[in-house]
Design a protein around this motif. Structure first.
Motif, PDB file in Angstrom:
ATOM      1  N   THR A  85      35.936  -5.622  31.247  1.00 43.10           N
ATOM      2  CA  THR A  85      36.066  -5.873  30.095  1.00 43.10           C
ATOM      3  C   THR A  85      37.459  -4.882  29.594  1.00 43.10           C
ATOM      4  O   THR A  85      37.795  -3.854  30.075  1.00 43.10           O
ATOM      5  N   SER A  86      38.331  -5.593  28.919  1.00 44.79           N
ATOM      6  CA  SER A  86      39.751  -4.831  28.405  1.00 44.79           C
ATOM      7  C   SER A  86      39.539  -3.844  27.269  1.00 44.79           C
ATOM      8  O   SER A  86      38.835  -4.429  26.308  1.00 44.79           O
ATOM      9  N   VAL A  87      39.708  -2.774  27.157  1.00 41.37           N
ATOM     10  CA  VAL A  87      39.314  -1.972  26.194  1.00 41.37           C
ATOM     11  C   VAL A  87      40.778  -1.056  25.750  1.00 41.37           C
ATOM     12  O   VAL A  87      41.893  -1.062  26.352  1.00 41.37           O
ATOM     13  N   THR A  88      40.728  -0.795  24.667  1.00 35.56           N
ATOM     14  CA  THR A  88      41.964   0.136  24.132  1.00 35.56           C
ATOM     15  C   THR A  88      41.858   1.841  24.494  1.00 35.56           C
ATOM     16  O   THR A  88      40.537   2.180  24.355  1.00 35.56           O
ATOM     17  N   CYS A  89      42.487   2.372  25.181  1.00 35.64           N
ATOM     18  CA  CYS A  89      42.478   3.783  25.585  1.00 35.64           C
ATOM     19  C   CYS A  89      42.923   4.705  24.331  1.00 35.64           C
ATOM     20  O   CYS A  89      43.813   4.367  23.723  1.00 35.64           O
ATOM     21  N   PRO A  90      42.508   5.971  24.711  1.00 33.58           N
ATOM     22  CA  PRO A  90      42.959   6.978  23.746  1.00 33.58           C
ATOM     23  C   PRO A  90      44.654   7.229  24.143  1.00 33.58           C
ATOM     24  O   PRO A  90      45.113   7.018  25.177  1.00 33.58           O
ATOM     25  N   VAL A  91      45.238   8.003  23.406  1.00 34.07           N
ATOM     26  CA  VAL A  91      46.664   8.507  23.552  1.00 34.07           C
ATOM     27  C   VAL A  91      46.724   9.441  24.913  1.00 34.07           C
ATOM     28  O   VAL A  91      45.706   9.900  25.106  1.00 34.07           O
ATOM     29  N   PHE A  92      47.870   9.356  25.492  1.00 31.16           N
ATOM     30  CA  PHE A  92      47.920   9.879  26.639  1.00 31.16           C
ATOM     31  C   PHE A  92      47.158   9.711  27.881  1.00 31.16           C
ATOM     32  O   PHE A  92      46.687  10.474  28.784  1.00 31.16           O
ATOM     33  N   SER A  93      46.834   8.433  28.063  1.00 32.68           N
ATOM     34  CA  SER A  93      45.988   7.920  29.008  1.00 32.68           C
ATOM     35  C   SER A  93      46.499   7.063  30.014  1.00 32.68           C
ATOM     36  O   SER A  93      48.022   6.595  29.412  1.00 32.68           O
ATOM     37  N   ALA A  94      45.933   6.683  31.257  1.00 32.94           N
ATOM     38  CA  ALA A  94      46.476   5.840  32.295  1.00 32.94           C
ATOM     39  C   ALA A  94      45.451   4.871  32.377  1.00 32.94           C
ATOM     40  O   ALA A  94      44.285   5.282  32.301  1.00 32.94           O
ATOM     41  N   CYS A  95      45.708   3.830  32.929  1.00 33.28           N
ATOM     42  CA  CYS A  95      44.653   2.854  33.412  1.00 33.28           C
ATOM     43  C   CYS A  95      44.406   3.327  35.040  1.00 33.28           C
ATOM     44  O   CYS A  95      45.254   3.634  35.571  1.00 33.28           O
ATOM     45  N   ARG A  96      43.021   3.389  35.391  1.00 33.84           N
ATOM     46  CA  ARG A  96      42.747   3.965  36.661  1.00 33.84           C
ATOM     47  C   ARG A  96      41.930   2.970  37.289  1.00 33.84           C
ATOM     48  O   ARG A  96      40.893   2.531  36.688  1.00 33.84           O
ATOM     49  N   THR A  97      41.912   2.414  38.543  1.00 33.22           N
ATOM     50  CA  THR A  97      41.027   1.692  39.386  1.00 33.22           C
ATOM     51  C   THR A  97      40.912   2.798  40.689  1.00 33.22           C
ATOM     52  O   THR A  97      41.825   3.100  41.096  1.00 33.22           O
ATOM     53  N   ILE A  98      39.864   2.999  41.251  1.00 35.56           N
ATOM     54  CA  ILE A  98      39.592   3.536  42.357  1.00 35.56           C
ATOM     55  C   ILE A  98      38.368   3.016  43.262  1.00 35.56           C
ATOM     56  O   ILE A  98      37.379   2.494  42.462  1.00 35.56           O
ATOM     57  N   THR A  99      38.567   2.648  44.518  1.00 34.76           N
ATOM     58  CA  THR A  99      37.684   2.109  45.144  1.00 34.76           C
ATOM     59  C   THR A  99      37.202   3.185  46.268  1.00 34.76           C
ATOM     60  O   THR A  99      38.175   3.873  46.994  1.00 34.76           O
ATOM     61  N   SER A 100      35.778   3.435  46.320  1.00 31.36           N
ATOM     62  CA  SER A 100      35.481   4.770  46.924  1.00 31.36           C
ATOM     63  C   SER A 100      34.428   4.395  48.348  1.00 31.36           C
ATOM     64  O   SER A 100      33.609   3.464  48.005  1.00 31.36           O
ATOM     65  N   LEU A 101      34.642   5.015  49.348  1.00 30.35           N
ATOM     66  CA  LEU A 101      33.699   4.985  50.236  1.00 30.35           C
ATOM     67  C   LEU A 101      33.129   6.176  50.554  1.00 30.35           C
ATOM     68  O   LEU A 101      33.680   7.257  50.581  1.00 30.35           O
ATOM     69  N   ARG A 102      31.594   6.298  50.621  1.00 34.37           N
ATOM     70  CA  ARG A 102      30.907   7.466  50.952  1.00 34.37           C
ATOM     71  C   ARG A 102      29.948   6.983  52.117  1.00 34.37           C
ATOM     72  O   ARG A 102      29.173   6.166  52.300  1.00 34.37           O
TER      73      ARG A 102
END
Length: 193
Positions: free
Chosen positions: A34-51
């Motif tokens: 879902t799309s949300v409003t972020c705090p000031v001085f934020s970036a959008c982040r997406t991370i795909t992790s393999l363990r």
């Protein structure tokens, strides 16, 4: 008049910074974001992790608002890094971006194809505990540096273990440069063979 113009400009910039919207998800495969409003001085982040630990492999996807400090530079560029100690591997493919909902796309799973480089590694827990690590491991994907170090671990039976670690990594991992605060003399990287 200049003061009023400056205040209007500052308010305009602050409202723009406050209004960054990012996708956010709450499950490991990020099937419903879902799309949300972020705090000031934020970036959008997406991370795909393999363990990978032994024969077990898991993949997770995370999309969220993130502090600019937790994003590897450069912003708006996909970055991939991994650390592999033979019996366990972690790889991550990350994008931090600064436009509305820019983290919607899911990134590919980190590359696990052999790249022709090799590093010494501890082939078993016994080798790790004895410091007799004589095995060799083929580097995968973006891994291009070998490392070694030691760690102390106290499992649930309260018997301390001293382990010797060797493995491979990418330049963005926890001990990739002598200037990194997490780097000690025992964990300095060297180029893979």
């Amino acid at each position: 008049m200049k003061l009023l113009l400056t205040l209007c400009l500052a308010c305009s910039l602050l409202s723009t910074a406050e209004s960054l919207r990012c996708h956010m998800c709450d499950n490991d495969n990020c099937s419903n974001s879902t799309s949300v409003t972020c705090p000031v001085f934020s970036a959008c982040r997406t991370i795909t992790s393999l363990r990978q630990t032994g024969p077990f492999t898991s993949v997770s996807v995370n999309k969220s608002c993130s502090s600019l400090l937790s994003c590897f530079p450069p912003l708006n560029t996909q970055v991939e890094w991994s650390v592999n100690v033979g019996v366990a591997k972690e790889g991550h493919h990350q994008l931090c971006c600064t436009t509305d909902n820019c983290n919607f796309p899911t990134l590919a799973v980190p590359n696990t194809l052999a790249n022709g480089k090799q590093c010494p590694v501890c082939g078993s827990l016994a080798e790790s505990q004895n410091g007799t690590c004589n095995s060799t491991l083929s580097c995968q994907g973006v891994e291009d540096r070998c490392f070694n170090g030691t760690t102390d671990h106290t499992p649930s039976d309260n018997k301390p273990l001293h382990r010797f670690l060797q493995g491979r990594q990418t330049p963005l991992s926890f001990c990739s440069s002598a200037a990194s605060p997490a780097t000690s003399a025992a964990s300095r990287p060297r180029s893979a063979l």
